[in-house]
Motif scaffolding. Sequence first.
Motif, PDB file in Angstrom:
ATOM      1  N   LYS A 129     -29.439  54.121 -36.487  1.00  0.00           N
ATOM      2  CA  LYS A 129     -30.144  52.950 -35.822  1.00  0.00           C
ATOM      3  C   LYS A 129     -28.825  52.053 -34.883  1.00  0.00           C
ATOM      4  O   LYS A 129     -29.305  51.213 -34.271  1.00  0.00           O
ATOM      5  CB  LYS A 129     -30.846  51.807 -36.904  1.00  0.00           C
ATOM      6  CG  LYS A 129     -32.098  52.504 -37.507  1.00  0.00           C
ATOM      7  CD  LYS A 129     -32.309  51.547 -38.609  1.00  0.00           C
ATOM      8  CE  LYS A 129     -33.361  52.305 -39.395  1.00  0.00           C
ATOM      9  NZ  LYS A 129     -33.807  51.447 -40.538  1.00  0.00           N
ATOM     10  N   ALA A 130     -27.717  52.714 -34.723  1.00  0.00           N
ATOM     11  CA  ALA A 130     -26.831  51.981 -34.030  1.00  0.00           C
ATOM     12  C   ALA A 130     -27.284  52.011 -32.672  1.00  0.00           C
ATOM     13  O   ALA A 130     -27.822  52.994 -32.007  1.00  0.00           O
ATOM     14  CB  ALA A 130     -25.542  52.777 -34.159  1.00  0.00           C
ATOM     15  N   GLN A 131     -26.792  51.125 -31.672  1.00  0.00           N
ATOM     16  CA  GLN A 131     -26.878  51.127 -30.291  1.00  0.00           C
ATOM     17  C   GLN A 131     -25.595  50.461 -29.718  1.00  0.00           C
ATOM     18  O   GLN A 131     -24.966  49.771 -30.149  1.00  0.00           O
ATOM     19  CB  GLN A 131     -28.058  49.781 -30.103  1.00  0.00           C
ATOM     20  CG  GLN A 131     -29.393  50.272 -30.432  1.00  0.00           C
ATOM     21  CD  GLN A 131     -30.363  49.134 -30.051  1.00  0.00           C
ATOM     22  OE1 GLN A 131     -29.947  48.231 -29.514  1.00  0.00           O
ATOM     23  NE2 GLN A 131     -31.501  49.545 -30.377  1.00  0.00           N
ATOM     24  N   VAL A 132     -25.235  51.544 -28.737  1.00  0.00           N
ATOM     25  CA  VAL A 132     -24.084  50.945 -27.991  1.00  0.00           C
ATOM     26  C   VAL A 132     -24.609  50.766 -26.425  1.00  0.00           C
ATOM     27  O   VAL A 132     -25.282  51.229 -25.721  1.00  0.00           O
ATOM     28  CB  VAL A 132     -23.176  52.329 -27.558  1.00  0.00           C
ATOM     29  CG1 VAL A 132     -22.118  52.061 -26.938  1.00  0.00           C
ATOM     30  CG2 VAL A 132     -22.856  52.723 -29.117  1.00  0.00           C
ATOM     31  N   SER A 133     -23.866  49.525 -26.018  1.00  0.00           N
ATOM     32  CA  SER A 133     -24.333  48.916 -24.817  1.00  0.00           C
ATOM     33  C   SER A 133     -23.768  49.866 -23.512  1.00  0.00           C
ATOM     34  O   SER A 133     -22.537  50.273 -23.702  1.00  0.00           O
ATOM     35  CB  SER A 133     -23.560  47.594 -24.608  1.00  0.00           C
ATOM     36  OG  SER A 133     -22.377  47.505 -24.613  1.00  0.00           O
ATOM     37  N   GLU A 134     -24.498  50.123 -22.664  1.00  0.00           N
ATOM     38  CA  GLU A 134     -23.840  50.980 -21.604  1.00  0.00           C
ATOM     39  C   GLU A 134     -23.214  50.166 -20.681  1.00  0.00           C
ATOM     40  O   GLU A 134     -22.206  50.921 -19.947  1.00  0.00           O
ATOM     41  CB  GLU A 134     -25.332  51.419 -20.876  1.00  0.00           C
ATOM     42  CG  GLU A 134     -25.740  52.663 -21.639  1.00  0.00           C
ATOM     43  CD  GLU A 134     -24.912  53.878 -21.536  1.00  0.00           C
ATOM     44  OE1 GLU A 134     -24.022  54.226 -20.763  1.00  0.00           O
ATOM     45  OE2 GLU A 134     -24.830  54.492 -22.905  1.00  0.00           O
ATOM     46  N   ARG A 135     -23.566  49.016 -20.176  1.00  0.00           N
ATOM     47  CA  ARG A 135     -22.764  48.190 -19.346  1.00  0.00           C
ATOM     48  C   ARG A 135     -22.501  46.976 -19.741  1.00  0.00           C
ATOM     49  O   ARG A 135     -22.976  45.717 -19.878  1.00  0.00           O
ATOM     50  CB  ARG A 135     -23.490  47.930 -18.221  1.00  0.00           C
ATOM     51  CG  ARG A 135     -23.738  49.440 -17.236  1.00  0.00           C
ATOM     52  CD  ARG A 135     -24.407  49.097 -15.958  1.00  0.00           C
ATOM     53  NE  ARG A 135     -24.602  50.444 -15.228  1.00  0.00           N
ATOM     54  CZ  ARG A 135     -25.389  51.190 -15.418  1.00  0.00           C
ATOM     55  NH1 ARG A 135     -26.714  50.914 -16.402  1.00  0.00           N
ATOM     56  NH2 ARG A 135     -25.704  52.299 -14.988  1.00  0.00           N
TER      57      ARG A 135
END
Length: 192
Positions: free
Chosen positions: A96-102
Amino acid sequence: MLATVIIVLALVASIAINVVLLTRNKVSPNHSVRTTILAGIQNVSELATIRQSFQSIVSFSDGLKIPMLNFNLPGTTRKFMLKYNGTIVCGCDLSKAQVSERYDINRVRITVPHSEILDVYADINSFEVYDQRAGLFTSVKLEDQNREVNSDLEKVKVHEVQNGILEQADDNVRKILTSVVASTGMDAEIIF
């Protein structure tokens, strides 16, 4: 404690290898380093950051009560006391991890769910019965012992949560993910 450190180091190495292997492949124009980091982290799926052993004692007493006299009918009392070892495992669901793109140059923001208790179990080979008594008309059954141990495991969960085990697990998740991202030459901000 040593086993926990070894497990954490193995997990860090596993995540780092996933991230490094994924970032070393040619990055296509549609895939950024951040996307590759996310894929590497999500490949791990479940990250156990605490594996803690404990020891507990369970007592049980039961009998057929005589309603008005407030004592057990003779021959119906059964009781036992046993000691066992167990393990509680805490960690985070990285799928469920999310990594910011910008977010920022050479910096990523990773949002992960708070840690939770992944498992708690008793080592059945460690059961030691100290006192077991059965009445003439009753016996102590395996189901009684299992029920009482399962009830005790729930109490252990509550006790460990109150003592801050989930906060410790969150701190370990933060350290591990920061270390993994640092292996790619980037800084990380971990948010729960």
